[in-house]
Design a protein around this motif. Structure first.
Motif, short mmCIF file in Angstrom:
data_model
loop_
_atom_site.label_atom_id
_atom_site.label_comp_id
_atom_site.label_asym_id
_atom_site.label_seq_id
_atom_site.Cartn_x
_atom_site.Cartn_y
_atom_site.Cartn_z
N ILE A 1 -55.12 -9.36 -48.44
CA ILE A 1 -54.80 -8.93 -49.75
C ILE A 1 -53.71 -7.79 -49.32
O ILE A 1 -52.80 -7.67 -49.98
CB ILE A 1 -55.88 -8.26 -50.68
CG1 ILE A 1 -56.33 -9.65 -51.27
CG2 ILE A 1 -55.38 -7.70 -51.89
CD1 ILE A 1 -57.71 -9.46 -51.95
N ARG A 2 -54.17 -6.76 -48.57
CA ARG A 2 -53.62 -5.54 -48.28
C ARG A 2 -52.21 -6.11 -47.70
O ARG A 2 -51.25 -5.62 -47.99
CB ARG A 2 -54.53 -4.66 -47.50
CG ARG A 2 -53.56 -3.40 -46.93
CD ARG A 2 -54.54 -2.22 -46.45
NE ARG A 2 -55.50 -1.85 -47.35
CZ ARG A 2 -56.31 -1.06 -46.95
NH1 ARG A 2 -56.35 -0.49 -46.04
NH2 ARG A 2 -57.24 -0.67 -47.92
N LEU A 3 -52.40 -6.86 -46.42
CA LEU A 3 -51.16 -7.17 -45.87
C LEU A 3 -50.05 -7.86 -46.43
O LEU A 3 -48.88 -7.74 -46.53
CB LEU A 3 -51.60 -7.96 -44.66
CG LEU A 3 -52.27 -7.18 -43.46
CD1 LEU A 3 -52.69 -8.31 -42.32
CD2 LEU A 3 -51.48 -6.18 -43.02
N GLY A 4 -50.73 -8.88 -47.72
CA GLY A 4 -49.60 -9.54 -48.42
C GLY A 4 -49.16 -8.55 -49.41
O GLY A 4 -47.72 -8.72 -49.62
N LEU A 5 -49.70 -7.41 -49.99
CA LEU A 5 -49.08 -6.45 -50.90
C LEU A 5 -47.97 -5.75 -49.99
O LEU A 5 -46.92 -5.65 -50.57
CB LEU A 5 -49.98 -5.54 -51.21
CG LEU A 5 -51.01 -6.37 -52.51
CD1 LEU A 5 -52.17 -5.39 -52.90
CD2 LEU A 5 -50.29 -6.70 -53.66
N ILE B 1 -53.47 -1.40 -57.90
CA ILE B 1 -52.83 -2.77 -57.81
C ILE B 1 -53.74 -3.69 -56.67
O ILE B 1 -54.19 -4.74 -57.01
CB ILE B 1 -51.44 -2.81 -57.29
CG1 ILE B 1 -50.50 -2.45 -58.50
CG2 ILE B 1 -50.90 -4.14 -56.82
CD1 ILE B 1 -49.22 -2.05 -58.05
N GLU B 2 -53.92 -3.03 -55.75
CA GLU B 2 -54.85 -3.66 -54.83
C GLU B 2 -56.28 -3.88 -55.12
O GLU B 2 -56.75 -5.04 -54.97
CB GLU B 2 -54.93 -2.82 -53.44
CG GLU B 2 -55.93 -3.30 -52.13
CD GLU B 2 -55.66 -2.59 -51.11
OE1 GLU B 2 -56.58 -2.69 -50.12
OE2 GLU B 2 -55.02 -1.54 -50.76
N LYS B 3 -56.83 -3.17 -55.86
CA LYS B 3 -57.95 -3.20 -56.54
C LYS B 3 -58.22 -4.33 -57.55
O LYS B 3 -59.22 -5.31 -57.68
CB LYS B 3 -58.55 -1.85 -57.08
CG LYS B 3 -59.33 -0.83 -56.25
CD LYS B 3 -59.46 0.47 -57.21
CE LYS B 3 -59.99 1.59 -56.27
NZ LYS B 3 -60.33 2.77 -56.82
N SER B 4 -57.14 -4.41 -58.30
CA SER B 4 -56.81 -5.48 -59.35
C SER B 4 -56.90 -6.96 -58.56
O SER B 4 -57.52 -8.03 -59.03
CB SER B 4 -55.71 -5.37 -60.01
OG SER B 4 -55.78 -4.19 -60.85
N PHE B 5 -56.27 -7.00 -57.50
CA PHE B 5 -56.21 -8.42 -56.64
C PHE B 5 -57.51 -8.53 -55.98
O PHE B 5 -58.04 -9.89 -56.06
CB PHE B 5 -55.17 -8.19 -55.59
CG PHE B 5 -53.47 -8.69 -56.05
CD1 PHE B 5 -53.30 -9.95 -55.90
CD2 PHE B 5 -52.80 -7.64 -56.68
CE1 PHE B 5 -51.89 -10.39 -56.74
CE2 PHE B 5 -51.54 -8.09 -57.23
CZ PHE B 5 -51.32 -9.41 -56.83
N GLU C 1 -62.37 -11.68 -56.12
CA GLU C 1 -63.84 -11.74 -56.37
C GLU C 1 -64.24 -12.63 -57.50
O GLU C 1 -65.37 -13.33 -57.59
CB GLU C 1 -64.53 -10.48 -56.56
CG GLU C 1 -64.33 -9.52 -55.21
CD GLU C 1 -64.79 -8.01 -55.25
OE1 GLU C 1 -65.19 -7.69 -56.30
OE2 GLU C 1 -64.75 -7.36 -54.48
N ASP C 2 -63.60 -12.46 -58.61
CA ASP C 2 -64.16 -13.39 -59.62
C ASP C 2 -63.79 -14.90 -59.60
O ASP C 2 -64.50 -15.78 -60.12
CB ASP C 2 -63.14 -12.84 -61.01
CG ASP C 2 -63.60 -11.67 -61.53
OD1 ASP C 2 -64.67 -11.16 -61.00
OD2 ASP C 2 -62.61 -10.97 -62.38
N THR C 3 -62.75 -15.26 -58.54
CA THR C 3 -62.46 -16.55 -58.41
C THR C 3 -63.66 -17.23 -57.50
O THR C 3 -63.88 -18.17 -57.51
CB THR C 3 -61.11 -16.68 -57.49
OG1 THR C 3 -60.23 -16.18 -58.28
CG2 THR C 3 -60.82 -18.14 -57.34
N ILE C 4 -64.14 -16.25 -56.57
CA ILE C 4 -65.04 -17.02 -55.29
C ILE C 4 -66.47 -16.53 -55.67
O ILE C 4 -67.23 -16.70 -54.66
CB ILE C 4 -64.64 -16.28 -54.13
CG1 ILE C 4 -64.81 -15.05 -53.99
CG2 ILE C 4 -63.17 -16.83 -53.77
CD1 ILE C 4 -64.37 -14.32 -52.56
#
Length: 275
Positions: free
Chosen positions: A52-56, A21-25, A30-33
């Motif tokens: 990302i990690r803290l948000g999850l 899940i973390e890799k997916s985010f 990365e695709d966005t920026i």
């Protein structure tokens, strides 16, 4: 099955799901920026991964008392307090501190301290994994440090496996392993030739010709691998092979035929093409 008696595979699957899940985010970000200038993205790359990690963790462990991977498998941490949730988030951010210090000043003495701590943590993580495999609880070092136990969220959803299912899985896995080892050993070209030789309904045209010269150009491809010929050789027909492709097939099958025109040379001719 007792509510506290979690299968090891369930706990390991939860960890795997959390990582995926973390890799997916991370991949989505990365695709966005990716079209932004590298000079803008590279300095804050570690901060992006930290957020990302803290948000999850905030919307899973801090709010629900279980990671997203655990929620998918219907398990949770037992009686995790707000203090332990805060420590969970802090300990999960230590890797960022180490990476940021290394980028800030690689030669600073504090990096040696972080390196020693990193090695110590990896050793303890290895020991913890061995203990988990022995006792089946606390697969992560952070769970053992904080004293976190995992339990099923509800008794009805405890995962159980029947012996028939396990036997079927073992049978299929064994069969696949056999195929993985056997299939590369099959000479498909020889098998194809044998089928044609013993086919009473299929006529075979005999081509016996030897050309004095063969020309190589930019579009010439190996008749076996379809790539640009390396050390171009021929077997008597108009087609050109890589030396390895031709010699290897002739060594495996003395009656090897050209895969395009089906020409066969009884003397296993393998002559170099004059470029």
């Amino acid at each position: 099955m007792s509510r506290n008696n979690l299968l090891r595979v369930t706990q390991m699957n939860a960890i795997y799901l959390d990582r995926e899940i973390e890799k997916s985010f991370q991949q989505i970000i990365e695709d966005t920026i990716k079209h932004l200038p590298p000079s803008m993205v590279s300095p804050v790359h570690t901060e992006i991964n930290l957020l990302i990690r803290l948000g999850l963790l905030k919307y899973s462990v801090f709010d629900k008392g279980s990671t997203f991977g655990q929620q998918l498998l219907n398990i949770k941490y037992q009686d995790i307090s707000a203090f332990k949730k805060s420590l969970y988030l802090i300990f999960s951010s230590l890797e960022y501190v180490k990476c940021r210090c290394e980028l800030w000043n690689p030669s600073h003495s504090i990096n040696k301290i972080f390196l020693k701590w990193h090695i110590l943590i990896k050793i303890l993580d290895l020991i913890n994994t061995a203990i988990f495999l022995r006792h089946g609880v606390k697969p992560l070092l952070i769970e053992r440090v904080l004293g976190l136990n995992q339990i099923y969220s509800s008794q009805k959803s405890a995962r159980t496996f029947e012996s028939k299912y396990l036997a079927r899985e073992l049978l299929w896995n064994g069969f696949i392993e056999i195929l993985v080892y056997i299939l590369p050993l099959i000479n498909y070209y020889k098998l194809k030739r044998l089928i044609k030789d013993y086919n009473p309904f299929g006529g075979r045209s005999v081509k016996n010709y030897v050309l004095p010269n063969r020309e190589m150009n930019a579009s010439t491809k190996c008749a076996h691998c379809g790539q640009r010929p390396i050390l171009p050789h021929h077997m008597g027909c108009i087609h050109i092979f890589c030396y390895i492709c031709l010699k290897g097939n002739q060594a495996a099958d003395s009656k090897y035929e050209c895969p395009i025109c089906e020409y066969s040379n009884p003397n296993s001719l393998c002559d170099e093409v004059n470029v």
